[in-house]
Scaffold this motif. Structure first.
Motif, PDB file in Angstrom:
ATOM      1  N   ALA A 108       0.671  -1.001  -0.118  1.00 24.19           N
ATOM      2  CA  ALA A 108      -0.070  -0.014   0.174  1.00 24.19           C
ATOM      3  C   ALA A 108       0.821   1.294   0.157  1.00 24.19           C
ATOM      4  N   PRO A 109       0.466   2.438  -0.588  1.00 25.47           N
ATOM      5  CA  PRO A 109       1.339   3.687  -0.690  1.00 25.47           C
ATOM      6  C   PRO A 109       1.645   3.906   0.831  1.00 25.47           C
ATOM      7  N   VAL A 110       0.992   3.785   2.090  1.00 30.11           N
ATOM      8  CA  VAL A 110       1.646   4.313   3.134  1.00 30.11           C
ATOM      9  C   VAL A 110       2.653   3.440   3.590  1.00 30.11           C
ATOM     10  N   ILE A 111       2.515   2.228   3.178  1.00 30.22           N
ATOM     11  CA  ILE A 111       3.430   1.218   3.514  1.00 30.22           C
ATOM     12  C   ILE A 111       4.722   1.485   2.936  1.00 30.22           C
ATOM     13  N   ASP A 112       4.797   1.821   1.733  1.00 28.31           N
ATOM     14  CA  ASP A 112       6.058   2.378   0.814  1.00 28.31           C
ATOM     15  C   ASP A 112       6.465   3.720   1.556  1.00 28.31           C
ATOM     16  N   ARG A 113       5.562   4.416   2.062  1.00 26.94           N
ATOM     17  CA  ARG A 113       6.406   5.832   2.465  1.00 26.94           C
ATOM     18  C   ARG A 113       6.727   5.537   3.727  1.00 26.94           C
ATOM     19  N   LEU A 114       6.323   4.675   4.665  1.00 23.23           N
ATOM     20  CA  LEU A 114       7.040   4.595   6.086  1.00 23.23           C
ATOM     21  C   LEU A 114       8.314   3.857   5.828  1.00 23.23           C
ATOM     22  N   LEU A 115       8.182   2.866   4.925  1.00 26.56           N
ATOM     23  CA  LEU A 115       9.643   2.096   4.937  1.00 26.56           C
ATOM     24  C   LEU A 115      10.720   2.860   4.164  1.00 26.56           C
ATOM     25  N   ALA A 116      10.259   3.793   3.311  1.00 30.31           N
ATOM     26  CA  ALA A 116      11.201   4.752   2.542  1.00 30.31           C
ATOM     27  C   ALA A 116      12.050   5.803   3.624  1.00 30.31           C
ATOM     28  N   ALA A 117      11.114   6.165   4.786  1.00 30.20           N
ATOM     29  CA  ALA A 117      11.314   7.032   5.829  1.00 30.20           C
ATOM     30  C   ALA A 117      12.435   6.233   6.895  1.00 30.20           C
ATOM     31  N   GLY A 118      12.517   4.944   6.787  1.00 30.54           N
ATOM     32  CA  GLY A 118      13.130   4.339   7.652  1.00 30.54           C
ATOM     33  C   GLY A 118      12.477   3.463   8.830  1.00 30.54           C
ATOM     34  N   GLY A 119      11.235   3.519   8.633  1.00 31.86           N
ATOM     35  CA  GLY A 119      10.580   2.803   9.581  1.00 31.86           C
ATOM     36  C   GLY A 119      10.492   1.312   9.639  1.00 31.86           C
ATOM     37  N   ILE A 120      10.255   0.472  10.790  1.00 27.19           N
ATOM     38  CA  ILE A 120      10.328  -0.784  10.873  1.00 27.19           C
ATOM     39  C   ILE A 120       9.152  -1.367  11.046  1.00 27.19           C
ATOM     40  N   ILE A 121       8.508  -2.183  10.309  1.00 24.81           N
ATOM     41  CA  ILE A 121       7.150  -2.971  10.764  1.00 24.81           C
ATOM     42  C   ILE A 121       7.490  -3.930  11.734  1.00 24.81           C
ATOM     43  N   HIS A 122       6.896  -3.936  12.803  1.00 26.34           N
ATOM     44  CA  HIS A 122       7.300  -5.080  13.794  1.00 26.34           C
ATOM     45  C   HIS A 122       6.057  -6.052  14.101  1.00 26.34           C
ATOM     46  N   ALA A 123       4.940  -5.232  13.526  1.00 29.61           N
ATOM     47  CA  ALA A 123       3.488  -5.952  13.718  1.00 29.61           C
ATOM     48  C   ALA A 123       2.542  -5.437  12.900  1.00 29.61           C
ATOM     49  N   ARG A 124       1.489  -6.083  12.789  1.00 23.55           N
ATOM     50  CA  ARG A 124       0.176  -5.702  12.091  1.00 23.55           C
ATOM     51  C   ARG A 124      -1.019  -6.012  13.108  1.00 23.55           C
ATOM     52  N   THR A 125      -1.675  -4.784  12.947  1.00 21.92           N
ATOM     53  CA  THR A 125      -3.019  -4.712  13.960  1.00 21.92           C
ATOM     54  C   THR A 125      -4.382  -5.367  13.360  1.00 21.92           C
ATOM     55  N   ALA A 126      -5.158  -5.613  14.138  1.00 21.95           N
ATOM     56  CA  ALA A 126      -6.573  -6.270  13.994  1.00 21.95           C
ATOM     57  C   ALA A 126      -7.598  -5.185  13.556  1.00 21.95           C
ATOM     58  N   THR A 127      -8.567  -5.526  12.795  1.00 23.15           N
ATOM     59  CA  THR A 127      -9.640  -4.713  12.534  1.00 23.15           C
ATOM     60  C   THR A 127     -10.827  -5.801  12.637  1.00 23.15           C
ATOM     61  N   PRO A 128     -11.999  -4.901  12.603  1.00 23.95           N
ATOM     62  CA  PRO A 128     -13.101  -5.761  12.212  1.00 23.95           C
ATOM     63  C   PRO A 128     -12.978  -6.175  10.792  1.00 23.95           C
ATOM     64  N   GLU A 129     -14.084  -7.394  10.345  1.00 28.05           N
ATOM     65  CA  GLU A 129     -13.945  -7.733   9.183  1.00 28.05           C
ATOM     66  C   GLU A 129     -14.200  -6.364   8.134  1.00 28.05           C
ATOM     67  N   PHE A 130     -13.086  -6.430   7.093  1.00 22.75           N
ATOM     68  CA  PHE A 130     -13.436  -5.212   6.027  1.00 22.75           C
ATOM     69  C   PHE A 130     -13.573  -3.768   6.699  1.00 22.75           C
ATOM     70  N   SER A 131     -12.933  -3.720   7.954  1.00 23.41           N
ATOM     71  CA  SER A 131     -12.984  -2.432   8.485  1.00 23.41           C
ATOM     72  C   SER A 131     -14.292  -1.544   8.526  1.00 23.41           C
ATOM     73  N   ILE A 132     -15.326  -2.514   8.851  1.00 20.63           N
ATOM     74  CA  ILE A 132     -16.768  -1.714   8.698  1.00 20.63           C
ATOM     75  C   ILE A 132     -17.596  -1.806   9.763  1.00 20.63           C
ATOM     76  N   ALA A 133     -16.689  -1.901  11.141  1.00 25.30           N
ATOM     77  CA  ALA A 133     -17.551  -1.657  12.428  1.00 25.30           C
ATOM     78  C   ALA A 133     -16.773  -0.748  13.206  1.00 25.30           C
ATOM     79  N   LEU A 134     -17.643  -0.300  14.434  1.00 25.04           N
ATOM     80  CA  LEU A 134     -17.026   0.714  15.341  1.00 25.04           C
ATOM     81  C   LEU A 134     -16.366  -0.038  16.512  1.00 25.04           C
ATOM     82  N   TYR A 135     -16.290  -1.395  16.302  1.00 26.43           N
ATOM     83  CA  TYR A 135     -15.547  -1.968  17.317  1.00 26.43           C
ATOM     84  C   TYR A 135     -14.636  -2.997  16.495  1.00 26.43           C
ATOM     85  N   THR A 136     -13.575  -3.836  17.317  1.00 24.06           N
ATOM     86  CA  THR A 136     -12.670  -4.647  16.595  1.00 24.06           C
ATOM     87  C   THR A 136     -12.855  -6.037  17.033  1.00 24.06           C
TER      88      THR A 136
END
Length: 476
Positions: A108-136
């Motif tokens: 995703a564009p934001v992934i490319d941007r943070l990696l290009a800035a030297g950030g390190i992805i150590h974990a990926r965060t949970a969401t509700p299915e398809f990010s369609i709810a106000l809970y997780t």
């Protein structure tokens, strides 16, 4: 005992990297230790990348040790990313069993941007299915809980991001917002969330064409949100809707002389009295610093907000879900099935359709612009509720201060500013409710006036400090 490093700001951590007081490996190790302690309770991470992250941290450590090298803006800093933000070669499931085993083909564009800035992805965060709810919560990843009170949700859809920030297992996190998915979790977890105006931060198509949505950042401080946002902002050829880049200032004048509108209910929202009390305290703090704060009313009505969003989501988001799962609706969660089956048909009725939605949206946008005329910004609550129970799909609505609200989406006061999505909105903490769940306020700017919301947010943070520390953090 909790390692104090885990609640250090990203800005301070980077300064310690540069001075040699702290190494990227030492810091990442502290975060991993913290995550292993809190994750069994909060379940914020759906995937960990610790081995890869430690290797990247070792490389960053060498960069800081090399006096001839120039560290990048986020060099060596661990960042948790929302699972929906695709990483090439890794799973991209959106928390849906219907997409189990799906592999992303590009970042995703934001992934490319943070990696290009030297950030390190150590974990990926949970969401509700398809990010369609106000809970997780999802059938794939289970229930994510609020570190401040595990009986409650951290919100959604960026609930894993908010929970990990509050628990001290990441200093920054990527987020997205189509109806409050950044700001709701920020409110419920006592963190900072930035809903950038449409086109400010590039997204992945085709949903980047949806003018309700946008990718953004979550952090524990306003300064950290600015730091991260500045690395993500700017055009990308994959998203033709992105607008020219700006650089958000790191320092701001105080708020003396600013004119700020205050609205408690955004029309006819039912709002918990504790939320109003905390919002009023923020307004009084701004007044004490010399700002002119005046209460206003907006002519918005929840019925129209629901009609507008039903036509829009039914045409866009529900159709996306249906198309993505290739008709395998029976593999969705119960709330996922309800989303598709209820919204797709309703969007084709005479009363609710895309054109009717745009009519309502036009009226709401004009009303906001007129109400904000003569003011630098607007402040209002982020959530109408003081907390939503974890593990509940809220199919029957929510209760707010003894009043039953039949549609759970009205528990958040965020959706109007997705309808008015050229406005930048910064969500910051306003206090805690009696259940220890945080509350928050939204700072709404005029269209594409991002610096003003950060100026006010910076002032609120100084006037009403909420900094995470060993004395002010979830108890684990």
């Amino acid at each position: 005992m909790t390692n104090p490093l885990v609640y250090a700001s990203a800005t301070d951590v980077l300064a310690q990297f540069a001075s040699g007081q702290l190494s990227p490996v030492e810091y990442l190790t502290a975060l991993i230790d913290r995550a292993e302690k809190v994750e069994p309770t909060i379940n914020a991470f759906c995937e960990t990348l610790y081995d890869e992250a430690l290797a990247a941290a070792t490389t960053a450590q060498a960069v800081y040790a090399d006096r001839e090298a120039t560290p990048r803006p986020l060099e060596g800093l661990p960042i948790a990313t929302k699972e929906k933000h695709a990483i090439a070669g890794r799973t991209l499931t959106e928390g849906s069993l219907a997409l189990k085993g799906n592999i992303a083909l590009e970042n995703a564009p934001v992934i490319d941007r943070l990696l290009a800035a030297g950030g390190i992805i150590h974990a990926r965060t949970a969401t509700p299915e398809f990010s369609i709810a106000l809970y997780t919560q999802s059938d794939m990843w289970g229930v994510t809980r609020n570190p401040w009170n595990p009986d409650f949700t951290p919100g959604g859809s960026s609930g894993g991001a908010g929970a990990s920030l509050a628990a001290g297992s990441t200093p920054l996190a990527t987020a997205s917002d189509i109806g409050g998915s950044t700001r709701g979790p920020a409110s419920f977890t006592g963190t900072v969330g930035f809903k950038a105006p449409y086109g400010r931060i590039p997204g992945a198509g085709p949903m980047s064409m949806d003018y309700y949505r946008g990718d953004g950042v979550m952090a524990r401080t306003v300064s950290d949100a600015i730091l991260f946002a500045n690395q993500l902002i700017g055009p990308d050829p994959r998203d033709h809707a992105t607008v020219p880049a700006i650089t958000l200032p790191r320092e701001y004048d105080d708020v003396a002389g600013m004119r700020i509108a205050l609205c408690y209910r955004l029309g006819d929202y039912v709002v918990d009295p504790q939320v109003i009390v905390n919002t009023r305290a923020v307004a009084h703090a701004l007044e004490s610093a010399g700002a002119i704060v005046e209460e206003i009313e907006l002519p918005w009505r929840s019925e129209e907000i629901v009609l507008a969003s039903a036509g829009h989501f039914g045409t866009m988001m529900a159709q996306m879900v249906y198309s993505t799962v290739d008709g395998r609706v029976d593999e969705l969660t119960d709330y996922g099935r309800a989303f598709v089956e209820m919204l797709r048909p309703i969007a084709r009725t005479d009363e609710v359709n895309y054109f009717r939605s745009t009519q309502i949206e036009t009226g709401m946008q004009r009303a906001l612009a007129e109400a904000m005329t003569g003011y630098d910004a607007l402040i209002c609550p982020t959530s109408a509720s003081t907390g939503l129970p974890a593990g509940d799909t809220l199919a029957d609505g929510v209760d707010i201060d003894g009043t039953h609200v039949p549609l759970s989406l009205l528990a958040l006061m965020t959706l109007p500013f997705n309808i008015c999505n050229r406005c930048p909105v910064l969500a910051v903490p306003s206090g805690h409710a009696d259940n220890n769940v945080p509350t928050g306020v939204q700072i709404v700017g005029h269209t594409y006036d991002d610096p003003t919301v950060f100026r006010i947010g910076t002032a609120i943070e100084k006037l009403r400090p909420w900094a995470f520390s060993l004395d002010h953090s979830p108890r684990f």
